[in-house]
Design an enzyme around this catalytic site. Structure first.
Site: not given
Length: 176
Positions: A94, A142
């Site tokens: 989300h 990442k």
């Protein structure tokens, strides 16, 4: 009706994941759910997933028990990868900045001979490079460069791994 069928399919996948017979689970995952699973790969029991048709696992890879794999935007796992138990890999999440709490994400790629240790979480749109190591409990938000070791929340580089890797994973137990 479509949502009921999708829910039923997820429930059947849940049940299949609890059958302690490796060949049966592999047959069902490949032929009923559409997971692409390479030769000599091992998927331990209690796997849960979304969009199994978007999941690709190359050869000689081990997926530990109680993992969650999300194939909605594409999940590719290379060869000779070891994924520990209770690992979660997401391709969609989300967007907290979205006015309607919409979703965002991207595909996840895990390179050959990577090692994702137990209870690690990999978030959407991440690449874990070849030979990289994700420590137990790490949250990867990442990209992880090849042959690096990351740990922590959020995951940060803590070391490097030898580039001289020559092993082939080939671990199978008939009942697990």
């Amino acid at each position: 009706m479509r949502l009921y069928l999708q829910g039923f399919k997820l429930w059947v996948g849940f049940v299949v994941g609890r059958v302690p017979w490796h060949r049966f689970r592999l047959f069902m995952y490949r032929n009923v759910f559409g997971l692409k699973i390479g030769t000599n790969s091992s998927v331990h029991w209690r796997l849960a997933f979304f969009a199994p048709q978007g999941i690709s696992i190359d050869r000689n890879t081990i997926v530990g028990n109680d993992c969650f794999l999300d194939g909605r935007l594409g999940l590719s796992i290379g060869s000779n990868v070891n994924i520990g138990g209770h690992v979660q890999i997401f391709t969609v999440g989300h967007d907290p900045q979205s006015q309607d709490f919409g979703t965002k994400g991207g595909p996840v790629h895990i390179g050959n001979r990577a090692y994702v240790a137990s209870r690690a979480t990999i978030l959407p749109a991440v690449t874990v490079g070849e030979g990289a190591v994700v420590a137990a409990g790490a949250v990867v938000s990442k990209d992880v460069a090849p042959f690096t070791i990351v740990a922590g929340v959020p995951a940060k580089v803590i070391g490097s791994r030898s580039r001289d890797l020559e092993y082939d994973l080939n671990f199978h137990m008939p009942f697990q």
